[in-house]
Design a protein around this motif. Structure first.
Motif, mmCIF file in Angstrom:
data_model
loop_
_atom_site.group_PDB
_atom_site.id
_atom_site.type_symbol
_atom_site.label_atom_id
_atom_site.label_comp_id
_atom_site.label_asym_id
_atom_site.label_seq_id
_atom_site.Cartn_x
_atom_site.Cartn_y
_atom_site.Cartn_z
ATOM 1 N N TRP A 294 0.831 -1.206 0.000
ATOM 2 C CA TRP A 294 0.000 0.000 0.000
ATOM 3 C C TRP A 294 0.864 1.255 0.000
ATOM 4 C CZ3 TRP A 294 -5.437 -0.009 0.145
ATOM 5 C CH2 TRP A 294 -6.031 -1.270 0.263
ATOM 6 N N GLU A 295 0.294 2.339 -0.521
ATOM 7 C CA GLU A 295 1.014 3.624 -0.549
ATOM 8 C C GLU A 295 1.311 4.094 0.868
ATOM 9 O OE1 GLU A 295 0.505 8.126 -2.439
ATOM 10 O OE2 GLU A 295 -1.201 6.761 -2.372
ATOM 11 N N LYS A 296 0.320 3.953 1.761
ATOM 12 C CA LYS A 296 0.495 4.294 3.170
ATOM 13 C C LYS A 296 0.325 3.014 3.994
ATOM 14 C CE LYS A 296 -1.725 8.760 2.257
ATOM 15 N NZ LYS A 296 -2.895 9.618 2.589
ATOM 16 N N ASP A 297 0.819 3.046 5.207
ATOM 17 C CA ASP A 297 0.679 1.877 6.061
ATOM 18 C C ASP A 297 -0.787 1.470 6.161
ATOM 19 O OD1 ASP A 297 0.191 0.727 9.019
ATOM 20 O OD2 ASP A 297 2.220 0.210 8.355
ATOM 21 N N ARG A 298 -1.046 0.211 5.855
ATOM 22 C CA ARG A 298 -2.430 -0.264 5.784
ATOM 23 C C ARG A 298 -3.159 -0.129 7.120
ATOM 24 N NH1 ARG A 298 -6.630 -1.511 6.804
ATOM 25 N NH2 ARG A 298 -7.962 -3.234 6.147
ATOM 26 N N TYR A 299 -2.462 -0.364 8.225
ATOM 27 C CA TYR A 299 -3.114 -0.351 9.533
ATOM 28 C C TYR A 299 -3.234 1.056 10.106
ATOM 29 C CZ TYR A 299 -2.405 -5.364 9.204
ATOM 30 O OH TYR A 299 -2.427 -6.665 8.768
ATOM 31 N N ASP A 300 -2.269 1.911 9.788
ATOM 32 C CA ASP A 300 -2.331 3.287 10.292
ATOM 33 C C ASP A 300 -3.277 4.143 9.460
ATOM 34 O OD1 ASP A 300 -0.523 2.640 12.238
ATOM 35 O OD2 ASP A 300 1.230 3.382 11.128
ATOM 36 N N ALA A 301 -3.195 4.040 8.137
ATOM 37 C CA ALA A 301 -3.980 4.906 7.250
ATOM 38 C C ALA A 301 -5.320 4.307 6.856
ATOM 39 C CB ALA A 301 -3.161 5.229 5.999
ATOM 40 N N GLY A 302 -5.462 2.986 7.004
ATOM 41 C CA GLY A 302 -6.719 2.363 6.605
ATOM 42 C C GLY A 302 -6.816 2.224 5.092
ATOM 43 N N ILE A 303 -8.045 2.174 4.584
ATOM 44 C CA ILE A 303 -8.277 1.954 3.155
ATOM 45 C C ILE A 303 -8.841 3.190 2.466
ATOM 46 C CG2 ILE A 303 -9.713 0.652 1.511
ATOM 47 C CD1 ILE A 303 -9.415 -1.762 3.282
ATOM 48 N N GLU A 304 -9.632 3.971 3.189
ATOM 49 C CA GLU A 304 -10.367 5.070 2.575
ATOM 50 C C GLU A 304 -9.471 6.013 1.773
ATOM 51 O OE1 GLU A 304 -13.579 5.512 2.491
ATOM 52 O OE2 GLU A 304 -13.995 3.707 3.659
#
Length: 242
Positions: free
Chosen positions: A184-194
């Motif tokens: 993912w572009e951003k951390d999946r757990y910190d940034a989520g999916i939205e």
């Protein structure tokens, strides 16, 4: 004397004829039992739920990623709920039970995907969706002999937000299974999916499975190596005895 012998022979012939007449005609005829015939019919009905497919058959990386992207789109628009496809019916229990389904409170939905046939085997591929989240979609390949006996069952593909599993099976029923990490572009757990985007997928492992051989049971513990009893020297043993 001869008349007595002829009379005895005649009596034996009449008795034998009576016995043969009374024996049911189908006593020595080998036929399939009604239960076996019913089971065979039920298996054919079970197979008809699966669309016929040809070799080589696969669910590749592009298809898995496209399915994941579509699921993410639905989740962003409508939330985690998703529609469930045509339910797979198995009242005669041809498919092996899933232990994970037994110990999990999350409902599981089964959907027929494909049917592959060889001269000696039938392979059915079906989708398991657990709950209503796109992150719990698993494809299982189950192999039967021609009579409907289940020989093996393997998880061959899966779709999730942090992993993808793909496979390709040939006419020998050897399946090449590949596991990918979803980046993912951003951390999946910190940034989520939205507000996040998938940038790539990375191949991590690859293996070849024989779909006719049972998979190892992850719930079965391997026997522990028990320590051998220590043998005391005879002299020491004699001292202890005295």
């Amino acid at each position: 004397m001869k008349n007595n012998i002829h009379g005895l022979v005649l009596l034996l012939e009449v008795g034998l004829l009576a016995v043969v007449t009374l024996v049911p005609r189908n006593l020595f005829v080998t036929t399939q039992s009604p239960e076996a015939g019913t089971r065979s019919d039920a298996f054919q009905k079970f197979l008809k739920q699966f669309p016929d497919a040809a070799f080589p058959y696969d669910i590749n990386k592009e298809e898995a990623l496209e399915s994941l992207q579509a699921a993410i789109g639905r989740m962003k628009e409508d939330g985690p709920m998703q529609s469930v496809g045509n339910g797979l019916e198995d009242p005669d229990h041809f498919l092996p039970g899933s232990r994970m389904a037994l110990i999990s409170r999350v409902p599981s939905f089964l959907e027929p995907v494909a049917h592959l046939a060889t001269a000696r085997h039938h392979v059915v591929i079906y989708l398991i969706t657990r709950g209503f989240s796109f992150g719990h979609r698993t494809y299982v390949a189950t192999t039967f002999d021609k009579k409907g006996k289940c020989l093996a069952s393997h998880e061959v593909a899966a779709i999730g937000d942090i992993y993808l599993k793909t496979f390709a099976v040939d006419t020998d029923l050897n399946a090449t299974v590949e596991n990918y990490k979803v980046n993912w572009e951003k951390d999946r757990y910190d940034a989520g999916i939205e507000e996040n985007t998938i940038t790539s997928v990375t191949l991590e492992t690859s293996e070849v499975l024989d779909l006719t051989e049972p998979a190892p049971d992850p719930f079965r513990r391997k026997p522990e190596n028990k320590a051998k009893p220590v043998e005391l020297p005879k002299a020491l043993g004699a001292i202890l005895v005295h």
